[in-house]
Design a protein around this motif. Sequence first.
Motif, PDB file in Angstrom:
ATOM      1  N   ARG A 181       0.832  -1.191   0.000  1.00 40.11           N
ATOM      2  CA  ARG A 181       0.000   0.000   0.000  1.00 40.11           C
ATOM      3  C   ARG A 181       0.869   1.244   0.000  1.00 40.11           C
ATOM      4  N   ARG A 182       1.869   1.244   0.871  1.00 39.74           N
ATOM      5  CA  ARG A 182       2.769   2.385   0.965  1.00 39.74           C
ATOM      6  C   ARG A 182       3.496   2.633  -0.346  1.00 39.74           C
ATOM      7  N   LEU A 186       2.372   9.221  -6.157  1.00 45.59           N
ATOM      8  CA  LEU A 186       2.993  10.527  -5.954  1.00 45.59           C
ATOM      9  C   LEU A 186       4.079  10.787  -6.991  1.00 45.59           C
ATOM     10  N   LEU A 245     -15.728  -4.625  -7.826  1.00 44.81           N
ATOM     11  CA  LEU A 245     -16.155  -3.392  -7.171  1.00 44.81           C
ATOM     12  C   LEU A 245     -17.066  -2.591  -8.089  1.00 44.81           C
ATOM     13  N   LEU A 296     -23.458   2.270   2.790  1.00 45.54           N
ATOM     14  CA  LEU A 296     -22.346   3.014   3.370  1.00 45.54           C
ATOM     15  C   LEU A 296     -22.836   4.030   4.393  1.00 45.54           C
ATOM     16  N   LEU A 331     -22.962  12.085   1.154  1.00 50.03           N
ATOM     17  CA  LEU A 331     -21.749  12.744   0.682  1.00 50.03           C
ATOM     18  C   LEU A 331     -22.083  13.536  -0.562  1.00 50.03           C
ATOM     19  N   ARG A 332     -21.329  14.513  -0.842  1.00 52.35           N
ATOM     20  CA  ARG A 332     -21.504  15.329  -2.040  1.00 52.35           C
ATOM     21  C   ARG A 332     -22.942  15.768  -2.201  1.00 52.35           C
ATOM     22  N   VAL A 390      -4.179   2.094  -9.255  1.00 46.54           N
ATOM     23  CA  VAL A 390      -4.707   3.456  -9.268  1.00 46.54           C
ATOM     24  C   VAL A 390      -6.180   3.431  -9.637  1.00 46.54           C
ATOM     25  N   GLN A 443      -9.554   4.748  -7.691  1.00 47.70           N
ATOM     26  CA  GLN A 443     -10.543   5.652  -8.288  1.00 47.70           C
ATOM     27  C   GLN A 443     -11.942   5.085  -8.135  1.00 47.70           C
ATOM     28  N   VAL A 481     -12.980   2.959  -5.867  1.00 44.85           N
ATOM     29  CA  VAL A 481     -13.377   3.047  -4.460  1.00 44.85           C
ATOM     30  C   VAL A 481     -13.936   4.431  -4.160  1.00 44.85           C
ATOM     31  N   ILE A 485     -16.772  10.018  -2.745  1.00 45.67           N
ATOM     32  CA  ILE A 485     -15.862  11.074  -2.297  1.00 45.67           C
ATOM     33  C   ILE A 485     -14.799  11.302  -3.359  1.00 45.67           C
ATOM     34  N   ALA A 486     -14.141  12.442  -3.276  1.00 43.73           N
ATOM     35  CA  ALA A 486     -13.121  12.772  -4.254  1.00 43.73           C
ATOM     36  C   ALA A 486     -11.888  11.903  -4.039  1.00 43.73           C
ATOM     37  N   GLU A 506      -7.391   9.509  -0.658  1.00 43.38           N
ATOM     38  CA  GLU A 506      -5.943   9.436  -0.428  1.00 43.38           C
ATOM     39  C   GLU A 506      -5.627   9.869   1.001  1.00 43.38           C
ATOM     40  N   ASP A 535      -6.491   7.301   3.496  1.00 44.08           N
ATOM     41  CA  ASP A 535      -5.469   6.272   3.462  1.00 44.08           C
ATOM     42  C   ASP A 535      -4.278   6.653   4.330  1.00 44.08           C
ATOM     43  N   TYR A 571      -5.149   6.472   7.870  1.00 42.42           N
ATOM     44  CA  TYR A 571      -5.171   5.078   8.303  1.00 42.42           C
ATOM     45  C   TYR A 571      -3.756   4.575   8.589  1.00 42.42           C
ATOM     46  N   LEU A 572      -2.825   4.958   7.733  1.00 42.95           N
ATOM     47  CA  LEU A 572      -1.442   4.481   7.891  1.00 42.95           C
ATOM     48  C   LEU A 572      -0.702   5.208   9.013  1.00 42.95           C
ATOM     49  N   VAL A 611       2.334  15.481   2.620  1.00 40.77           N
ATOM     50  CA  VAL A 611       2.372  14.129   2.082  1.00 40.77           C
ATOM     51  C   VAL A 611       1.640  14.027   0.747  1.00 40.77           C
ATOM     52  N   THR A 612       0.515  14.728   0.620  1.00 38.68           N
ATOM     53  CA  THR A 612      -0.252  14.614  -0.617  1.00 38.68           C
ATOM     54  C   THR A 612       0.291  15.523  -1.712  1.00 38.68           C
ATOM     55  N   LEU A 618     -16.452  11.141   8.422  1.00 39.94           N
ATOM     56  CA  LEU A 618     -15.345  10.189   8.298  1.00 39.94           C
ATOM     57  C   LEU A 618     -14.150  10.568   9.158  1.00 39.94           C
ATOM     58  N   ILE A 651     -15.742   2.625   4.583  1.00 37.11           N
ATOM     59  CA  ILE A 651     -14.848   2.792   3.443  1.00 37.11           C
ATOM     60  C   ILE A 651     -13.970   1.543   3.332  1.00 37.11           C
ATOM     61  N   LEU A 670     -14.878  -1.365   1.228  1.00 37.97           N
ATOM     62  CA  LEU A 670     -14.699  -1.309  -0.224  1.00 37.97           C
ATOM     63  C   LEU A 670     -13.366  -1.905  -0.653  1.00 37.97           C
ATOM     64  N   TYR A 671     -12.496  -2.135   0.316  1.00 40.26           N
ATOM     65  CA  TYR A 671     -11.220  -2.765  -0.011  1.00 40.26           C
ATOM     66  C   TYR A 671     -11.284  -4.281   0.085  1.00 40.26           C
TER      67      TYR A 671
END
Lengths: 173, 173
Positions: free
Chosen positions: A19-20, A27, A152, A166, A171-172, B26, B30, B32, B38-39, B44, B47, B50-51, B63-64, B83, B108, B111-112
């Motif tokens: 994941r990392r 990035l 998915l 969910l 949202l949105r 990637v 997207q 998910v 959500i955007a 991200e 995520d 979470y980490l 970071v982003t 969230l 969320i 979804l993984y």
Amino acid sequence: MSRTKARAALLRELEEAMRRSSAQGVLYGQTVANVAGIANSDLECMDILYLEGRVTAGRLAEVTGLTTGAITGVVDRLEKAGLVRRERDEKDRRKVFISVVPETAMKIGQLYVPMQQAMEKVFGAYSDEELRLLLRFATEGYKGVLAATEALKGLLDTPPEKRPDLKLKKLRR
Amino acid sequence: MSRTKARAALLRELEEAMRRSSAQGVLYGQTVANVAGIANSDLECMDILYLEGRVTAGRLAEVTGLTTGAITGVVDRLEKAGLVRRERDEKDRRKVFISVVPETAMKIGQLYVPMQQAMEKVFGAYSDEELRLLLRFATEGYKGVLAATEALKGLLDTPPEKRPDLKLKKLRR
DNA sequence: GCTAAATCTCTTAGTGACTAAGATATATAT
DNA sequence: ATATATATCTTAGTCACTAAGAGATTTAGC
């Protein structure tokens, strides 16, 4: 620790490490787009064109998940930048093939050099046999992720009220 | 084929396989974000939270690669969706810590599941020792990509006229 | 202690890439 | 021939982003 427990821990560690590194890969891509001065999706399309060669606009939409309208914009920008070329299909004149202009696209390729060097260094520490294991993993991993994406997406097509709810407080808007 | 040539071919194959799978990763992300409504950047950030656990808004920007202004928007949306939570740092009241609300964020996480199942299946074909090899690779790969990103960013900071010129016919605008 | 500079988040105005819907052009089927 | 399908493009409107700077708080210099 029991054997299965050790393995479970290993799997968790592995999952997090992947994941990392994949997040960092994203990035890197963002930075490439930034330096090149093109949008993220534009770069993604360049990547697809590089991997698949000459593809139609519709195929780009399919693979990226963008609308065809968005792809028109992507290709407009890439074409103006001299990175790709539009060519009408002579057999089916509705279709437009997009292909990279190698001389110009090369310059984008240059931006991957730091990444390639880093990977070369990493790969250097592995034997041929180990690399083959990594290749096998990457290939199977790709298939797995592809299948997961489809699963998915399938979820997306089931009517919202039937989805594993969910309940995200609307949202949105 | 000579030994070094065989290895070079292997490396090329490996590179392409990794590229493909990471591109697909990637796309999974997207999807998910799409299903969750959500955007992309919002996801991200989830995520990262979470980490890394509880982090400041500024750290998220760092970071982003987004501006702090953009992060304000991200956190606004995530907070409204229930969230994440904002908490002012009591030691340094300029800072705002962001932390996930586990009960909501779990949704969320669901979804993984398709991804986790796919990966479980893939991993199942490997011995503990092989998994350790993969872990080593993922860890070193992460470091490599991180270093490559820094190298590329460094390039961004060198004045444009001194960069390995891209000459992209004035991209953007 | 007090002021100036630094640090952190938020606000505002403006922009660019996106979607949805439909227009246009071409191809296929009945 | 006409209708339907397919492939791309156009248009209007929206949303997340950046740049610049405001506001709040902390740190440094005197």
